[in-house]
Design an enzyme around this catalytic site. Structure first.
Site, PDB file in Angstrom:
ATOM      1  N   ASN A  11     -13.167 -40.527 -13.025  1.00 55.66           N
ATOM      2  CA  ASN A  11     -12.914 -41.819 -13.675  1.00 55.66           C
ATOM      3  C   ASN A  11     -11.357 -41.822 -14.248  1.00 55.66           C
ATOM      4  OD1 ASN A  11     -12.895 -44.234 -15.127  1.00 55.66           O
ATOM      5  ND2 ASN A  11     -14.275 -43.531 -16.490  1.00 55.66           N
ATOM      6  N   LYS A  13      -9.704 -44.256 -15.152  1.00 58.15           N
ATOM      7  CA  LYS A  13      -9.462 -45.367 -16.079  1.00 58.15           C
ATOM      8  C   LYS A  13      -8.131 -46.052 -15.735  1.00 58.15           C
ATOM      9  CE  LYS A  13     -12.093 -42.735 -19.166  1.00 58.15           C
ATOM     10  NZ  LYS A  13     -12.406 -42.359 -20.793  1.00 58.15           N
ATOM     11  N   HIS A  99     -19.760 -48.525 -18.546  1.00 55.30           N
ATOM     12  CA  HIS A  99     -18.992 -47.409 -19.293  1.00 55.30           C
ATOM     13  C   HIS A  99     -18.953 -47.896 -20.655  1.00 55.30           C
ATOM     14  CE1 HIS A  99     -15.945 -44.971 -20.791  1.00 55.30           C
ATOM     15  NE2 HIS A  99     -16.179 -44.124 -19.656  1.00 55.30           N
ATOM     16  N   GLU A 101     -16.570 -47.844 -22.964  1.00 53.59           N
ATOM     17  CA  GLU A 101     -15.146 -48.567 -23.019  1.00 53.59           C
ATOM     18  C   GLU A 101     -15.277 -50.038 -22.798  1.00 53.59           C
ATOM     19  OE1 GLU A 101     -12.740 -46.022 -21.052  1.00 53.59           O
ATOM     20  OE2 GLU A 101     -12.918 -44.487 -22.615  1.00 53.59           O
ATOM     21  N   GLU A 169     -23.059 -40.015 -21.552  1.00 54.22           N
ATOM     22  CA  GLU A 169     -21.938 -39.953 -21.954  1.00 54.22           C
ATOM     23  C   GLU A 169     -21.926 -40.136 -23.538  1.00 54.22           C
ATOM     24  OE1 GLU A 169     -18.325 -40.047 -19.079  1.00 54.22           O
ATOM     25  OE2 GLU A 169     -18.979 -42.128 -19.486  1.00 54.22           O
ATOM     26  N   GLY A 175     -13.022 -38.490 -24.648  1.00 54.12           N
ATOM     27  CA  GLY A 175     -11.775 -38.156 -24.874  1.00 54.12           C
ATOM     28  C   GLY A 175     -11.398 -37.646 -26.373  1.00 54.12           C
ATOM     29  N   SER A 210     -15.329 -35.334 -22.366  1.00 47.38           N
ATOM     30  CA  SER A 210     -14.423 -34.250 -22.540  1.00 47.38           C
ATOM     31  C   SER A 210     -15.041 -33.006 -21.651  1.00 47.38           C
ATOM     32  CB  SER A 210     -14.542 -33.859 -24.092  1.00 47.38           C
ATOM     33  OG  SER A 210     -14.070 -34.860 -24.939  1.00 47.38           O
TER      34      SER A 210
HETATM   35  P1  PGA Z   1     -13.052 -37.836 -20.793  1.00 43.60           P
HETATM   36  O1  PGA Z   1     -13.911 -39.425 -20.401  1.00 43.60           O
HETATM   37  O2  PGA Z   1     -13.595 -36.886 -19.752  1.00 43.60           O
HETATM   38  O3  PGA Z   1     -11.609 -38.128 -20.852  1.00 43.60           O
HETATM   39  O4  PGA Z   1     -13.844 -37.396 -22.126  1.00 43.60           O
HETATM   40  C1  PGA Z   1     -14.906 -39.465 -19.908  1.00 43.60           C
HETATM   41  C2  PGA Z   1     -15.285 -40.876 -19.280  1.00 43.60           C
HETATM   42  O5  PGA Z   1     -14.988 -41.564 -20.319  1.00 43.60           O
HETATM   43  O6  PGA Z   1     -16.044 -41.253 -18.298  1.00 43.60           O
END
Ligand code: PGA
Length: 248
Positions: A11, A13, A99, A101, A169, A175, A210
């Site tokens: 992903n 983003k 997601h 976000e 997640e 993150g 992460s």
């Molecule tokens: P990250 O993001 O690996 O940077 O923690 C994962 C995600 O949001 O899908």
């Protein structure tokens, strides 16, 4: 019991330009050509502006393409949005929906996300449906109950289990460099599979939050974990490939 394949999803983003995105995808396509991943599949979900150039790079590489979101409608007066049909048109096989976000930044509700799952599947895409608790819920010991409820509420009444992937997640792990203990991931994945009933045997359940080459081994080793959804570590070809290799 059917053996589920592992799935490693990048992903990106809102990161990358045509030059950097194409380089990253080409590096991965080269690695795939030379090594092939035995029992796992790889998907790249770049930003919408990069879908077309990357579709060209990935042609014939056995790496699949995915969108990061889609609208519930197939076309119409929805400024700024992209439909599942458009993603298919550009060569996508997958789309991420729900997601955290998007749930947070755009106020997406479980009901809206359920409609996106339907839109994605009707267009012929596999929906990668994200669920996960925040830190407060985890601290209160209610994570499993919350996430199972969220999954149920984010699924439409009718869906095809064969074109559904669930990504667990935990919001507090995205993150942050924090990951849950492997046994907590295992417990959560078991709870999610149970809540899917008979369909739980078919649906791939990924872990995300992460994931790095350092921690990927112990997470992907868990028999209940069918792969990973990777954010920041997917922006580096060697790192992302190292994660994919851990999936076997
Ligand atoms: P990250 O993001 O690996 O940077 O923690 C994962 C995600 O949001 O899908």
């Amino acid at each position: 019991m059917t053996k589920r394949r592992k799935l490693i999803v990048a992903n990106w983003k809102m990161n990358g330009r045509i030059s950097t995105g194409v380089r990253l995808a080409s590096d991965l396509a080269d690695k795939m050509l030379n090594n092939r991943l035995g029992a796992s599949d790889m998907v790249l979900c770049p930003p919408a502006t990069l879908l077309w150039p990357i579709a060209e790079v990935l042609a014939g590489s056995h790496i699949h393409l995915g969108g990061q979101d889609c609208h519930t409608a197939n076309h119409g007066a929805y400024t700024g949005s992209i439909s599942a049909g458009m993603l298919v048109d550009v060569g996508c096989r997958y789309v991420i929906v729900g997601h955290s976000e998007r749930r947070k930044e755009y106020g997406e509700s479980n009901a809206l996300i359920a409609q996106k799952v339907t839109a994605a599947q009707q267009a012929g895409l596999t929906a990668i449906l994200c669920v996960g608790e925040d830190r407060e819920i985890r601290m209160a010991g209610k994570a499993e109950e919350f996430v199972a409820d969220q999954l149920r509420a984010s699924l439409p009444e009718k869906f095809q289990p064969s074109s559904l992937v669930v990504a667990y997640e935990p919001v507090w792990a995205i993150g942050t460099g924090d990951t849950p203990d492997p046994q907590d991931i295992d417990k959560m994945h078991r709870a999610l599979r149970k809540s899917l009933g008979a369909m739980g045997e078919v649906v791939q359940i990924l872990y995300g939050g992460s994931v790095t080459p350092q921690v990927a081994g112990q997470i992907l080793f868990l028999s209940e974990v069918d792969g990973a959804l990777v954010g920041s570590a997917s922006l580096n070809a060697d790192g992302f490939w190292a994660i994919a290799e851990k999936a076997g």
